[in-house]
Enzyme design. Structure first.
Site, PDB file in Angstrom:
ATOM      1  N   ARG A 110       0.880  -1.175   0.000  1.00  0.00           N
ATOM      2  CA  ARG A 110       0.000   0.000   0.000  1.00  0.00           C
ATOM      3  C   ARG A 110       0.909   1.214   0.000  1.00  0.00           C
ATOM      4  O   ARG A 110       1.593   1.488   0.997  1.00  0.00           O
ATOM      5  CB  ARG A 110      -0.903  -0.041   1.236  1.00  0.00           C
ATOM      6  CG  ARG A 110      -1.911   1.098   1.340  1.00  0.00           C
ATOM      7  CD  ARG A 110      -2.773   0.904   2.577  1.00  0.00           C
ATOM      8  NE  ARG A 110      -3.622   2.046   2.864  1.00  0.00           N
ATOM      9  CZ  ARG A 110      -4.878   2.192   2.450  1.00  0.00           C
ATOM     10  NH1 ARG A 110      -5.431   1.240   1.711  1.00  0.00           N
ATOM     11  NH2 ARG A 110      -5.587   3.250   2.765  1.00  0.00           N
ATOM     12  N   GLN A 140     -10.285  -2.799  -3.371  1.00  0.00           N
ATOM     13  CA  GLN A 140     -11.512  -2.133  -2.938  1.00  0.00           C
ATOM     14  C   GLN A 140     -12.638  -2.379  -3.932  1.00  0.00           C
ATOM     15  O   GLN A 140     -13.784  -2.652  -3.554  1.00  0.00           O
ATOM     16  CB  GLN A 140     -11.275  -0.635  -2.788  1.00  0.00           C
ATOM     17  CG  GLN A 140     -12.530   0.150  -2.415  1.00  0.00           C
ATOM     18  CD  GLN A 140     -13.066  -0.226  -1.052  1.00  0.00           C
ATOM     19  OE1 GLN A 140     -12.348  -0.161  -0.059  1.00  0.00           O
ATOM     20  NE2 GLN A 140     -14.336  -0.633  -0.983  1.00  0.00           N
ATOM     21  N   ASP A 232     -16.362   9.264  -2.736  1.00  0.00           N
ATOM     22  CA  ASP A 232     -15.151   9.079  -1.945  1.00  0.00           C
ATOM     23  C   ASP A 232     -14.782  10.448  -1.376  1.00  0.00           C
ATOM     24  O   ASP A 232     -15.355  11.473  -1.753  1.00  0.00           O
ATOM     25  CB  ASP A 232     -14.021   8.518  -2.814  1.00  0.00           C
ATOM     26  CG  ASP A 232     -12.847   7.995  -1.996  1.00  0.00           C
ATOM     27  OD1 ASP A 232     -12.970   7.928  -0.755  1.00  0.00           O
ATOM     28  OD2 ASP A 232     -11.804   7.680  -2.591  1.00  0.00           O
ATOM     29  N   CYS A 272     -15.910   3.792   0.106  1.00  0.00           N
ATOM     30  CA  CYS A 272     -14.817   2.913   0.526  1.00  0.00           C
ATOM     31  C   CYS A 272     -14.373   3.165   1.964  1.00  0.00           C
ATOM     32  O   CYS A 272     -13.705   2.320   2.552  1.00  0.00           O
ATOM     33  CB  CYS A 272     -13.635   3.038  -0.431  1.00  0.00           C
ATOM     34  SG  CYS A 272     -12.838   4.656  -0.418  1.00  0.00           S
TER      35      CYS A 272
END
Length: 313
Positions: A110, A140, A232, A272
């Site tokens: 990540r 995701q 988002d 998310c």
């Protein structure tokens, strides 16, 4: 050779790299693993296997879901803070990849740059999974697709509306929708729309499945008759200094009760997380009856378990 055999040893860097059949295979396995776990019949297909998890960005869902997922599959997850690795002292990504390949069975990373993930995968002899970059967030979106399928009974032919910043989530949604035959409409302010090269690739994918991809600036038109509404945060990690400017620019793009009146009456809402109530989404929507964000968050676990089982099994 069956579809599952195509996965062994593969990297997951972008959903664009996978065929519609392969994505459906991941989703089918995720649903099966989820059902087995709920019924007390876990799969231990990764017994004795170890996943290294490199974090250059902080995380709640990514770390917990991958760590728990490996445990439930019988394996072990090793947390590696990038600052504690020799990467933090100038060791090259290539050298790190070569060394970790001697110890581990897979790597999840990540980080910021997609190019770093690609370089890690190029030099590693083991599967590399993109846990998030500034460009894409494939894990995701696999969770999102699983959630939509659970609530809508399928994917092809549905309309998904994405309202907000044309960021990594938006990019991977474009690929995910195009690959599964979902129509996708994006509404973003000028200057904040998804990258042209991503849109071009997604439209190429969409041509093969009959999906429609539309990029515009009007959130009402994007949401009109949508089965799924997604947003988002307006400022992602690393963009905190832009927060005040973005808050003003994105104010007309808030997902609220007025906007979703244009969606289908049975629409579902996804985010998310983490969410900023009162900014990109109102509390009435994210905490309301159309919201499936907690199912979506849970499905990170099941979708990633499917990926791990396929590429590391």
């Amino acid at each position: 050779m069956g579809v599952r055999e195509h996965f062994k040893g593969r990297d997951l860097l972008s959903l664009h790299d996978f065929t519609p059949e392969e994505i459906n295979t991941i989703l089918d396995l995720a649903a099966g693993l989820k059902d087995g776990q709920k019924k007390g019949k876990p799969c231990s297909c990764l017994a004795g296997k170890t996943l290294g998890m490199i974090f250059q960005k902080s995380s709640t869902r990514t770390r917990v879901s991958f760590e728990v997922g490996m445990y439930q599959l019988g394996g072990y997850a090793l947390y590696l803070n990038a600052a504690d690795l020799q990467l933090g002292r100038g060791e090259t990504i290539a050298d790190t990849a070569r060394v970790l390949s001697r110890y581990l069975d897979g790597i999840m990373i990540r980080t910021y740059a997609q190019s770093d993930v690609e370089e890690l995968a190029r030099y590693a002899d083991i599967p590399v999974i993109n846990g998030l970059t500034d460009l894409e967030h494939p894990c995701q979106i696999l969770a999102d697709l699983l959630t939509i399928r659970e609530h809508k009974g399928g994917l092809a032919g549905l309309k998904l509306a994405y309202v907000g910043d044309g960021n990594n989530v938006c990019h991977s949604l474009l690929f995910g929708c195009a690959k599964t035959g979902m129509h996708m409409s994006v509404a973003s302010p000028p200057g904040y729309q998804p990258r042209a090269e991503i849109v071009e690739k997604a439209k190429t994918d969409a041509a093969a499945t009959g999906s429609r991809i539309e990029i515009a600036t009007d959130p009402v038109e994007a949401v009109r008759d949508a089965d799924v509404v997604v947003t988002d945060v307006w400022a992602s990690m690393g963009q905190e200094r832009e927060q005040d400017v973005r808050r003003k620019i994105f104010a007309p793009y808030q997902v609220n009760e007025e906007l979703v009146r244009h969606a289908r009456p049975d629409f579902i809402f996804l985010h998310c997380l983490p969410a900023h109530r009162g900014e990109e989404v109102s509390a009435q929507i994210i905490d309301g009856p159309h919201s499936v964000v907690w199912d979506e968050a849970e499905n990170r676990l099941h979708a990633q378990k499917a990926v791990l089982a396929l590429v590391m099994g």
